[in-house]
Design a protein around this motif. Structure first.
Motif, PDB file in Angstrom:
ATOM      1  N   PRO A   1       2.837  35.717  -7.240  1.00 40.74           N
ATOM      2  CA  PRO A   1       4.185  35.132  -7.081  1.00 40.74           C
ATOM      3  C   PRO A   1       4.853  34.895  -8.432  1.00 40.74           C
ATOM      4  O   PRO A   1       4.839  33.794  -8.973  1.00 40.74           O
ATOM      5  CB  PRO A   1       3.905  33.822  -6.348  1.00 40.74           C
ATOM      6  CG  PRO A   1       2.525  33.437  -6.775  1.00 40.74           C
ATOM      7  CD  PRO A   1       1.773  34.741  -6.918  1.00 40.74           C
ATOM      8  N   ILE A   2       5.450  35.933  -8.952  1.00 41.43           N
ATOM      9  CA  ILE A   2       5.993  35.893 -10.311  1.00 41.43           C
ATOM     10  C   ILE A   2       7.146  34.902 -10.468  1.00 41.43           C
ATOM     11  O   ILE A   2       7.232  34.196 -11.487  1.00 41.43           O
ATOM     12  CB  ILE A   2       6.422  37.323 -10.747  1.00 41.43           C
ATOM     13  CG1 ILE A   2       6.862  37.324 -12.216  1.00 41.43           C
ATOM     14  CG2 ILE A   2       7.498  37.877  -9.840  1.00 41.43           C
ATOM     15  CD1 ILE A   2       7.091  38.733 -12.756  1.00 41.43           C
ATOM     16  N   ILE A   3       8.038  34.815  -9.491  1.00 43.44           N
ATOM     17  CA  ILE A   3       9.215  33.953  -9.638  1.00 43.44           C
ATOM     18  C   ILE A   3       8.847  32.475  -9.753  1.00 43.44           C
ATOM     19  O   ILE A   3       9.315  31.788 -10.686  1.00 43.44           O
ATOM     20  CB  ILE A   3      10.206  34.193  -8.484  1.00 43.44           C
ATOM     21  CG1 ILE A   3      10.803  35.607  -8.586  1.00 43.44           C
ATOM     22  CG2 ILE A   3      11.324  33.152  -8.509  1.00 43.44           C
ATOM     23  CD1 ILE A   3      11.759  35.966  -7.473  1.00 43.44           C
ATOM     24  N   PRO A   4       8.004  31.914  -8.868  1.00 39.74           N
ATOM     25  CA  PRO A   4       7.630  30.506  -9.029  1.00 39.74           C
ATOM     26  C   PRO A   4       6.933  30.223 -10.363  1.00 39.74           C
ATOM     27  O   PRO A   4       7.181  29.186 -10.991  1.00 39.74           O
ATOM     28  CB  PRO A   4       6.679  30.250  -7.853  1.00 39.74           C
ATOM     29  CG  PRO A   4       7.043  31.275  -6.845  1.00 39.74           C
ATOM     30  CD  PRO A   4       7.444  32.482  -7.629  1.00 39.74           C
ATOM     31  N   ILE A   5       6.090  31.137 -10.797  1.00 43.65           N
ATOM     32  CA  ILE A   5       5.389  30.959 -12.071  1.00 43.65           C
ATOM     33  C   ILE A   5       6.385  30.934 -13.217  1.00 43.65           C
ATOM     34  O   ILE A   5       6.343  30.062 -14.090  1.00 43.65           O
ATOM     35  CB  ILE A   5       4.346  32.076 -12.284  1.00 43.65           C
ATOM     36  CG1 ILE A   5       3.179  31.905 -11.302  1.00 43.65           C
ATOM     37  CG2 ILE A   5       3.831  32.071 -13.722  1.00 43.65           C
ATOM     38  CD1 ILE A   5       2.184  33.044 -11.325  1.00 43.65           C
ATOM     39  N   PHE A   6       7.298  31.873 -13.216  1.00 43.61           N
ATOM     40  CA  PHE A   6       8.277  31.959 -14.305  1.00 43.61           C
ATOM     41  C   PHE A   6       9.239  30.765 -14.301  1.00 43.61           C
ATOM     42  O   PHE A   6       9.696  30.328 -15.357  1.00 43.61           O
ATOM     43  CB  PHE A   6       9.060  33.268 -14.203  1.00 43.61           C
ATOM     44  CG  PHE A   6       8.325  34.443 -14.786  1.00 43.61           C
ATOM     45  CD1 PHE A   6       6.994  34.357 -15.141  1.00 43.61           C
ATOM     46  CD2 PHE A   6       8.979  35.649 -14.994  1.00 43.61           C
ATOM     47  CE1 PHE A   6       6.310  35.437 -15.683  1.00 43.61           C
ATOM     48  CE2 PHE A   6       8.317  36.747 -15.554  1.00 43.61           C
ATOM     49  CZ  PHE A   6       6.982  36.637 -15.894  1.00 43.61           C
ATOM     50  N   GLU A   7       9.554  30.262 -13.123  1.00 49.62           N
ATOM     51  CA  GLU A   7      10.483  29.130 -13.042  1.00 49.62           C
ATOM     52  C   GLU A   7       9.833  27.828 -13.499  1.00 49.62           C
ATOM     53  O   GLU A   7      10.497  26.968 -14.091  1.00 49.62           O
ATOM     54  CB  GLU A   7      11.002  28.986 -11.608  1.00 49.62           C
ATOM     55  CG  GLU A   7      11.987  30.072 -11.196  1.00 49.62           C
ATOM     56  CD  GLU A   7      12.470  29.902  -9.771  1.00 49.62           C
ATOM     57  OE1 GLU A   7      11.844  29.099  -9.029  1.00 49.62           O
ATOM     58  OE2 GLU A   7      13.459  30.554  -9.392  1.00 49.62           O
ATOM     59  N   GLN A   8       8.547  27.668 -13.253  1.00 48.62           N
ATOM     60  CA  GLN A   8       7.881  26.402 -13.543  1.00 48.62           C
ATOM     61  C   GLN A   8       7.322  26.314 -14.962  1.00 48.62           C
ATOM     62  O   GLN A   8       7.174  25.206 -15.491  1.00 48.62           O
ATOM     63  CB  GLN A   8       6.753  26.176 -12.532  1.00 48.62           C
ATOM     64  CG  GLN A   8       7.246  25.991 -11.098  1.00 48.62           C
ATOM     65  CD  GLN A   8       6.130  25.993 -10.084  1.00 48.62           C
ATOM     66  OE1 GLN A   8       4.977  25.740 -10.406  1.00 48.62           O
ATOM     67  NE2 GLN A   8       6.474  26.299  -8.833  1.00 48.62           N
ATOM     68  N   ALA A   9       7.007  27.458 -15.576  1.00 47.57           N
ATOM     69  CA  ALA A   9       6.438  27.438 -16.929  1.00 47.57           C
ATOM     70  C   ALA A   9       7.470  26.956 -17.946  1.00 47.57           C
ATOM     71  O   ALA A   9       8.648  27.309 -17.869  1.00 47.57           O
ATOM     72  CB  ALA A   9       5.945  28.836 -17.301  1.00 47.57           C
ATOM     73  N   LYS A  10       7.009  26.162 -18.904  1.00 49.58           N
ATOM     74  CA  LYS A  10       7.928  25.549 -19.867  1.00 49.58           C
ATOM     75  C   LYS A  10       8.434  26.536 -20.920  1.00 49.58           C
ATOM     76  O   LYS A  10       9.528  26.363 -21.457  1.00 49.58           O
ATOM     77  CB  LYS A  10       7.246  24.360 -20.543  1.00 49.58           C
ATOM     78  CG  LYS A  10       6.985  23.199 -19.591  1.00 49.58           C
ATOM     79  CD  LYS A  10       6.375  22.020 -20.323  1.00 49.58           C
ATOM     80  CE  LYS A  10       6.161  20.840 -19.380  1.00 49.58           C
ATOM     81  NZ  LYS A  10       5.570  19.664 -20.078  1.00 49.58           N
ATOM     82  N   THR A  11       7.621  27.531 -21.250  1.00 51.21           N
ATOM     83  CA  THR A  11       8.039  28.531 -22.232  1.00 51.21           C
ATOM     84  C   THR A  11       7.755  29.924 -21.707  1.00 51.21           C
ATOM     85  O   THR A  11       6.980  30.110 -20.764  1.00 51.21           O
ATOM     86  CB  THR A  11       7.291  28.347 -23.575  1.00 51.21           C
ATOM     87  OG1 THR A  11       5.891  28.679 -23.381  1.00 51.21           O
ATOM     88  CG2 THR A  11       7.425  26.928 -24.105  1.00 51.21           C
ATOM     89  N   ALA A  12       8.376  30.908 -22.333  1.00 47.51           N
ATOM     90  CA  ALA A  12       8.158  32.298 -21.925  1.00 47.51           C
ATOM     91  C   ALA A  12       6.707  32.707 -22.136  1.00 47.51           C
ATOM     92  O   ALA A  12       6.121  33.402 -21.295  1.00 47.51           O
ATOM     93  CB  ALA A  12       9.093  33.213 -22.714  1.00 47.51           C
ATOM     94  N   LYS A  13       6.119  32.266 -23.234  1.00 48.37           N
ATOM     95  CA  LYS A  13       4.727  32.630 -23.518  1.00 48.37           C
ATOM     96  C   LYS A  13       3.790  32.064 -22.470  1.00 48.37           C
ATOM     97  O   LYS A  13       2.895  32.767 -21.967  1.00 48.37           O
ATOM     98  CB  LYS A  13       4.317  32.145 -24.908  1.00 48.37           C
ATOM     99  CG  LYS A  13       2.900  32.582 -25.300  1.00 48.37           C
ATOM    100  CD  LYS A  13       2.571  32.171 -26.727  1.00 48.37           C
ATOM    101  CE  LYS A  13       1.181  32.671 -27.128  1.00 48.37           C
ATOM    102  NZ  LYS A  13       0.845  32.303 -28.532  1.00 48.37           N
ATOM    103  N   VAL A  14       3.978  30.809 -22.137  1.00 51.14           N
ATOM    104  CA  VAL A  14       3.158  30.186 -21.092  1.00 51.14           C
ATOM    105  C   VAL A  14       3.364  30.908 -19.759  1.00 51.14           C
ATOM    106  O   VAL A  14       2.405  31.146 -19.014  1.00 51.14           O
ATOM    107  CB  VAL A  14       3.490  28.685 -20.958  1.00 51.14           C
ATOM    108  CG1 VAL A  14       2.826  28.091 -19.718  1.00 51.14           C
ATOM    109  CG2 VAL A  14       3.051  27.932 -22.204  1.00 51.14           C
ATOM    110  N   ALA A  15       4.604  31.265 -19.470  1.00 45.65           N
ATOM    111  CA  ALA A  15       4.914  31.973 -18.220  1.00 45.65           C
ATOM    112  C   ALA A  15       4.150  33.289 -18.131  1.00 45.65           C
ATOM    113  O   ALA A  15       3.539  33.600 -17.103  1.00 45.65           O
ATOM    114  CB  ALA A  15       6.418  32.223 -18.128  1.00 45.65           C
ATOM    115  N   PHE A  16       4.177  34.064 -19.205  1.00 44.82           N
ATOM    116  CA  PHE A  16       3.492  35.358 -19.213  1.00 44.82           C
ATOM    117  C   PHE A  16       1.985  35.177 -19.109  1.00 44.82           C
ATOM    118  O   PHE A  16       1.312  35.925 -18.389  1.00 44.82           O
ATOM    119  CB  PHE A  16       3.854  36.135 -20.479  1.00 44.82           C
ATOM    120  CG  PHE A  16       5.082  36.983 -20.347  1.00 44.82           C
ATOM    121  CD1 PHE A  16       5.037  38.341 -20.606  1.00 44.82           C
ATOM    122  CD2 PHE A  16       6.290  36.431 -19.941  1.00 44.82           C
ATOM    123  CE1 PHE A  16       6.164  39.139 -20.485  1.00 44.82           C
ATOM    124  CE2 PHE A  16       7.427  37.210 -19.817  1.00 44.82           C
ATOM    125  CZ  PHE A  16       7.370  38.567 -20.081  1.00 44.82           C
TER     126      PHE A  16
END
Length: 215
Positions: A89-104
């Motif tokens: 589930p890429i969208i929830p992960i990307f929305e909740q992560a505080k930074t782009a690096k953490v999201a990836f």
């Protein structure tokens, strides 16, 4: 001879029975999609025949066509089912992560869990289900490519958000980063299909995240 009321009733019942026999076999559409998805995921679009599908779904070919249309239409439904129920589930992960690096990083580790699920085909269906297809299936390959490009676009958008949020410099080459991490993601699928362990794939991610600061 004049037909009696009883004769007419029997005749009407016979017609009803024949109509019922002619109806498509009842089945759970969601369960059927899941079974068809697993076949396409494991064997690919071209290698999966209508006979394979009807056998796995335990329905007749007319019932399959009546409910899902042709093989390609069923495949597209299965791709959508995969993205909704099986893909990371890429969208929830990307929305909740505080930074782009953490999201990836979170996305990559969660992605691996999806690539190596017990009792499921290894790898990502978007990558493995339409490879090595003939020219006759060009439309199918193009549809799957469009889905992959949409997923890739989400990576780019999250990097763009990183610039807006200030955790990435405005000069960061985010298109290059998108290409790089897309290649990593697709490579993880091939490694998973070839039997790589979760530990091995985790090592790949560790190195991929070290590269982050080089961009």
């Amino acid at each position: 001879m004049t037909k009696t009321t009883t004769d007419l009733a029997v005749q009407h019942t016979d017609v009803q029975i024949k109509k019922k026999r002619g109806r498509p076999k009842c089945f759970d559409e969601q369960q059927a999609l899941e079974k068809a998805m697993l076949l396409f995921w494991e064997h690919g679009y071209e290698a999966t025949s209508i006979n394979d599908l009807t056998h796995a779904l335990q329905i007749t070919a007319p019932s399959l066509y009546s409910c899902f249309g042709d093989k390609a239409s069923l495949f597209y439904r299965c791709i959508d089912y995969y993205l909704e129920h099986e893909a990371c589930p890429i969208i929830p992960i990307f929305e909740q992560a505080k930074t782009a690096k953490v999201a990836f990083e979170i996305y990559l580790y969660n992605h691996i869990q999806r690539l190596l699920q017990p009792n499921k085909p290894a790898g990502c269906m978007l990558i493995v289900a339409a490879v090595n297809c003939s020219e006759q299936t060009h439309d199918v390959q193009q549809k799957v490519l469009e889905k992959r490009l949409k997923e890739k676009q989400k990576l780019l958008q999250r990097l763009q958000q990183g610039i807006v949020d200030g955790d990435l410099a405005p000069t960061t080459p985010i298109e290059e980063m998108t290409d790089f991490y897309t290649t990593v993601i697709q490579g993880l699928t091939l490694q998973a299909r070839d039997g790589a362990t979760q530990e091995q794939l985790h090592k790949v991610i560790e190195h991929a995240m070290r590269v982050w600061d080089l961009f």
